[in-house]
Each structure stands twice: as structure tokens, then as C-alpha cells.
Design an enzyme around this catalytic site. Structure first.
Site, PDB file in Angstrom:
ATOM      1  CG  ASP A 107     -85.106  20.126  28.105  1.00  0.00           C
ATOM      2  OD1 ASP A 107     -85.939  19.897  27.211  1.00  0.00           O
ATOM      3  OD2 ASP A 107     -84.682  21.268  28.369  1.00  0.00           O
ATOM      4  NE  ARG A 136     -87.643  18.552  22.769  1.00  0.00           N
ATOM      5  CZ  ARG A 136     -87.390  19.296  23.853  1.00  0.00           C
ATOM      6  NH1 ARG A 136     -86.293  19.107  24.555  1.00  0.00           N
ATOM      7  NH2 ARG A 136     -88.239  20.223  24.242  1.00  0.00           N
TER       8      ARG A 136
HETATM    9  P1  FDA Z   1     -76.369  18.391  13.576  1.00  0.00           P
HETATM   10  O1  FDA Z   1     -75.607  18.648  14.832  1.00  0.00           O
HETATM   11  O2  FDA Z   1     -75.779  17.500  12.555  1.00  0.00           O
HETATM   12  O3  FDA Z   1     -76.732  19.783  12.962  1.00  0.00           O
HETATM   13  C1  FDA Z   1     -77.282  19.896  11.653  1.00  0.00           C
HETATM   14  C2  FDA Z   1     -77.050  21.325  11.197  1.00  0.00           C
HETATM   15  O4  FDA Z   1     -77.837  22.215  12.029  1.00  0.00           O
HETATM   16  C3  FDA Z   1     -75.615  21.772  11.387  1.00  0.00           C
HETATM   17  O5  FDA Z   1     -74.839  21.487  10.275  1.00  0.00           O
HETATM   18  C4  FDA Z   1     -75.762  23.262  11.627  1.00  0.00           C
HETATM   19  O6  FDA Z   1     -75.868  23.916  10.390  1.00  0.00           O
HETATM   20  C5  FDA Z   1     -77.088  23.387  12.339  1.00  0.00           C
HETATM   21  N1  FDA Z   1     -76.971  23.470  13.812  1.00  0.00           N
HETATM   22  C6  FDA Z   1     -77.194  22.490  14.698  1.00  0.00           C
HETATM   23  N2  FDA Z   1     -77.074  22.950  15.977  1.00  0.00           N
HETATM   24  C7  FDA Z   1     -76.722  24.256  15.865  1.00  0.00           C
HETATM   25  C8  FDA Z   1     -76.468  25.312  16.815  1.00  0.00           C
HETATM   26  N3  FDA Z   1     -76.520  25.112  18.138  1.00  0.00           N
HETATM   27  N4  FDA Z   1     -76.159  26.538  16.336  1.00  0.00           N
HETATM   28  C9  FDA Z   1     -76.127  26.782  14.996  1.00  0.00           C
HETATM   29  N5  FDA Z   1     -76.377  25.827  14.061  1.00  0.00           N
HETATM   30  C10 FDA Z   1     -76.671  24.593  14.485  1.00  0.00           C
HETATM   31  N6  FDA Z   1     -80.128  17.551  23.394  1.00  0.00           N
HETATM   32  C11 FDA Z   1     -80.131  16.863  24.553  1.00  0.00           C
HETATM   33  O7  FDA Z   1     -79.154  16.180  24.854  1.00  0.00           O
HETATM   34  N7  FDA Z   1     -81.215  16.913  25.382  1.00  0.00           N
HETATM   35  C12 FDA Z   1     -82.327  17.624  25.078  1.00  0.00           C
HETATM   36  O8  FDA Z   1     -83.292  17.638  25.847  1.00  0.00           O
HETATM   37  C13 FDA Z   1     -82.336  18.365  23.859  1.00  0.00           C
HETATM   38  N8  FDA Z   1     -83.406  19.113  23.503  1.00  0.00           N
HETATM   39  C14 FDA Z   1     -83.449  19.675  22.238  1.00  0.00           C
HETATM   40  C15 FDA Z   1     -84.603  20.337  21.813  1.00  0.00           C
HETATM   41  C16 FDA Z   1     -84.691  20.809  20.527  1.00  0.00           C
HETATM   42  C17 FDA Z   1     -85.946  21.490  20.075  1.00  0.00           C
HETATM   43  C18 FDA Z   1     -83.581  20.637  19.626  1.00  0.00           C
HETATM   44  C19 FDA Z   1     -83.677  21.106  18.213  1.00  0.00           C
HETATM   45  C20 FDA Z   1     -82.428  20.038  20.057  1.00  0.00           C
HETATM   46  C21 FDA Z   1     -82.343  19.572  21.371  1.00  0.00           C
HETATM   47  N9  FDA Z   1     -81.188  18.974  21.838  1.00  0.00           N
HETATM   48  C22 FDA Z   1     -81.208  18.305  23.034  1.00  0.00           C
HETATM   49  C23 FDA Z   1     -79.920  19.126  21.085  1.00  0.00           C
HETATM   50  C24 FDA Z   1     -79.693  17.985  20.128  1.00  0.00           C
HETATM   51  O9  FDA Z   1     -79.400  16.831  20.857  1.00  0.00           O
HETATM   52  C25 FDA Z   1     -78.523  18.280  19.176  1.00  0.00           C
HETATM   53  O10 FDA Z   1     -77.356  18.454  19.881  1.00  0.00           O
HETATM   54  C26 FDA Z   1     -78.722  19.487  18.299  1.00  0.00           C
HETATM   55  O11 FDA Z   1     -80.043  19.603  17.864  1.00  0.00           O
HETATM   56  C27 FDA Z   1     -77.830  19.374  17.045  1.00  0.00           C
HETATM   57  O12 FDA Z   1     -78.144  18.218  16.327  1.00  0.00           O
HETATM   58  P2  FDA Z   1     -78.918  18.180  14.923  1.00  0.00           P
HETATM   59  O13 FDA Z   1     -79.870  17.044  14.961  1.00  0.00           O
HETATM   60  O14 FDA Z   1     -79.507  19.498  14.628  1.00  0.00           O
HETATM   61  O15 FDA Z   1     -77.802  17.764  13.898  1.00  0.00           O
END
Ligand code: FDA
Length: 306
Positions: free
Chosen positions: A125, A175
Site C-alpha cells: 500500500d 494499483r
Molecule cells: P471519491 O472519493 O470521489 O469517491 C467516489 C464515490 O465513492 C463517493 O462519492 C462515495 O459515494 C464513494 N466512496 C468513496 N470512498 C468511500 C468510503 N470510504 N466510504 C463510503 N463511500 C465511499 N489510498 C492511498 O492513499 N493508498 C492506498 O494504498 C490506497 N489503497 C486503496 C485500495 C483500494 C482497493 C481502494 C478502492 C482505495 C484505496 N485507497 C488508497 C483510497 C483512495 O486513495 C481513495 O481515497 C478512495 O478510494 C476514495 O476515492 P475514489 O476514487 O473512490 O473517489
């Protein structure tokens, strides 16, 4: 909304632990490996792959790493023994990266050796920007010895395009996520659309280099743009996967799986669930809004956690 989020975060210490636990249970598989494996089994039955994360990060004493390393070993053993479709995700600060990088390398080496024994994959990560460079170096060192080690790049960091070039040169499995830590504008994009642009730039660059890409997002706009790229390039299932967090965007997840895409769910578990939940909420109050919305919607969690 921002004021409401901040209020939720400020009052969090007053919220009784069982209530926080109820909220967290949507995002955390449980305290024990058994609970996490049950979640993975349910996800596999839904057609999803998984990645297990033993909760705990930013340790302050070396002794704390022992339990984490042994837990990953047990997880790898049980994934293999039960024939589950799951790999593992590891935070290097849980192995002492901020205390002593050499000590951290030695601990990570033990985990990688177990992964090798069970022919499994280890994702590192990506954490806050104070450890970005060292994390990439450790990735490059270990990837030379064992190919099934992967990395994460954060689209909000301005440096990530350069980093993508560095790791693409060795054919890394990457990722791509937006990034969850709060970082200053000097090193990180802040605007929603500029982060999306950077995200797609990374995805395109990695595909150009022939890398396997984990598209980790719940942002529908990014999922659509990624699907368009996948179609335009004629990519096959073996060249990418979508990734989502446990308990988030269940409908989108089911849609992608229904369309035949590979999708992996990030499954955190462990005794450190409370610290993890509170820290995540404090680091990024925007998540408090999701939590509140989840509570109000009272949606059933998409998978059984026990
Ligand atoms: P965005 O934040 O715009 O979210 C889009 C929509 O998804 C939101 O409107 C909401 O509806 C929903 N959503 C998103 N997160 C949510 C939550 N926690 N609870 C409920 N609803 C939520 N970051 C990092 O810094 N280092 C890492 O190693 C990882 N690893 C990682 C693995 C995986 C499999 C995922 C999916 C994410 C990560 N992340 C991460 C976190 C990533 O950086 C990010 O903060 C979150 O995925 C939220 O960003 P989105 O791209 O989903 O968009």
C-alpha cells in the site's frame, strides 16, 4: 457539508465504541482472520477477488511488528489451504518503516518469503508522502527478487507520473488510486477534476508500458473513462482489474462483475479496527460524510462479515 463532517470528527471520541463498531463493520471484516476469511469466501462466491489487509500502521515499537508478520503468514497459509482467491496488501509503516527502514525491509522479507512459498501476490500500500520515496525503493528492490510484489501510486501526488515511469520500466503491477492522506498543494493536486486527469494519465501511461493495472476507485466518472480506455485498447481480462473497498459502492461493483470484468475487494481486518476507523475519519473528514450517509441510508452491507 464540510462543517458537518468536521463536527462528526470532533465528536467522534464521545461516540460509544459499540456504535463506532457498528459503523466500522461495514468497512472492516472483523477482528479475527476467521471473520476476514468468511468475508473473502462470500466475495469469491459473488465473483470478486479479494486482498486482505491486517490493520495496523505507524507503529511506535519494533515489537509490534511481530504480530503483524505472523498474522500475514497465517493469512497466506489459510488462503492457500482453503483455495480462496485473495492476495494480501501490506502497509510498510506497520513493519516499522518510520522507525528503521532496514528493520522494515527484514520484516517485509519474511512476508514475501511466505508469499513465495504459497505462490501468492503481495501489494505494498502507499501511505503518506513522508514515505513515498522509500516505499518505491523497497518495492523496486523486492520486485527484482520476487515478481509477485506490486505497488500503489496516488493520482493526487504531482510526482506520481515520474514514479509511474520508474516502475513501468520494470513492468510493475500497479494499483492506481486517488490518495487518501491530506497533502499540501505544493506536492498534491487538490481539485477533483485535476486529480481525475492525473489518474487517467497514470492509467494510460501504465497501459502504454504493458503493465497490469489495478483501477482502484468508486468514482463513476473514472470507472467510465477507464472502461472507455479498456475498450479502445482492446484489453483482455488478464491486463487489468478494478478494485474497491469493502462496503463501498456495491451496485457499481456488481455491475462491473456482471459485465465480466475482474474486480478485487480490499478487506481490512484486525484488532486495530478502532484506531484505523478513527484515524481514517480524522485524516480525511470527507469520509465522515460517507459514514453518515451510510447510517442514514441504513443499507445492508453488501457482504456478510460473519
Ligand atoms: P471519491 O472519493 O470521489 O469517491 C467516489 C464515490 O465513492 C463517493 O462519492 C462515495 O459515494 C464513494 N466512496 C468513496 N470512498 C468511500 C468510503 N470510504 N466510504 C463510503 N463511500 C465511499 N489510498 C492511498 O492513499 N493508498 C492506498 O494504498 C490506497 N489503497 C486503496 C485500495 C483500494 C482497493 C481502494 C478502492 C482505495 C484505496 N485507497 C488508497 C483510497 C483512495 O486513495 C481513495 O481515497 C478512495 O478510494 C476514495 O476515492 P475514489 O476514487 O473512490 O473517489
Amino acid at each position: 457539508m464540510r462543517a458537518l463532517n468536521a463536527l462528526i470528527v470532533r465528536t467522534l471520541p464521545l461516540v460509544p465504541k459499540p456504535i463506532v463498531r457498528t459503523i466500522a463493520s461495514r468497512y472492516v471484516a472483523g477482528e479475527s482472520l476467521e471473520e476476514a476469511l468468511a468475508t473473502v469466501r462470500d466475495l469469491n462466491r459473488e465473483g470478486c477477488m479479494a486482498t486482505l489487509d491486517v490493520l495496523g500502521e505507524d507503529i511506535t515499537r519494533r515489537e509490534e511488528t511481530e504480530q503483524t508478520v505472523l498474522e500475514y503468514r497465517r493469512a497466506l497459509e489459510e488462503i492457500g489451504a482453503r483455495g480462496l482467491d485473495s492476495n494480501i496488501s501490506v502497509k510498510l509503516t506497520a513493519l516499522g518503516l518510520k522507525l528503521d527502514p532496514e528493520f522494515c525491509r527484514a520484516q517485509f522479507d519474511r512476508i514475501v518469503e511466505w508469499a513465495r512459498r504459497f505462490d501468492n501476490f503481495v501489494r505494498i500500500d502507499m501511505e503518506d508522502s513522508s514515505v513515498t520515496e522509500e516505499t518505491i525503493r523497497i518495492f523496486l528492490e523486492f520486485h527484482r527478487r520476487y515478481e509477485k510484489v506490486g505497488l500503489v501510486l496516488q493520482a493526487y501526488l504531482r510526482r506520481s507520473v515520474e514514479d509511474a515511469r520508474r516502475v513501468a520500466a520494470v513492468g510493475a503491477n500497479v494499483r492506481v488510486c486517488k490518495g487518501i492522506y491530506v497533502e499540501p498543494p505544493s506536492i498534491a493536486f487538490q481539485g477533483r477534476e485535476e486529480i481525475r486527469r492525473s489518474y487517467m494519465e497514470l492509467v494510460e501511461l501504465l497501459f502504454d508500458a504493458g503493465c497490469y493495472v489495478g483501477i482502484a476507485t468508486h468514482d463513476v466518472a473514472l470507472v467510465e473513462r477507464s472502461l472507455a480506455t479498456i475498450a479502445r485498447r482492446g484489453l483482455t481480462r488478464g491486463q487489468y482489474e478494478f478494485q474497491m473497498l469493502l462496503g463501498v459502492a456495491g451496485d457499481l461493483r456488481r455491475r462491473l462483475v456482471g459485465q465480466g470484468h475482474r474486480l478485487r475487494v480490499y478487506v481490512p481486518y484486525g484488532e486495530a479496527w478502532y484506531a484505523y476507523s478513527v484515524r481514517r475519519l480524522k485524516e480525511n473528514p470527507a469520509i465522515a460524510g460517507y459514514v453518515l450517509a451510510g447510517l442514514l441510508r441504513r443499507e445492508k452491507p453488501p457482504v456478510r462479515t460473519q
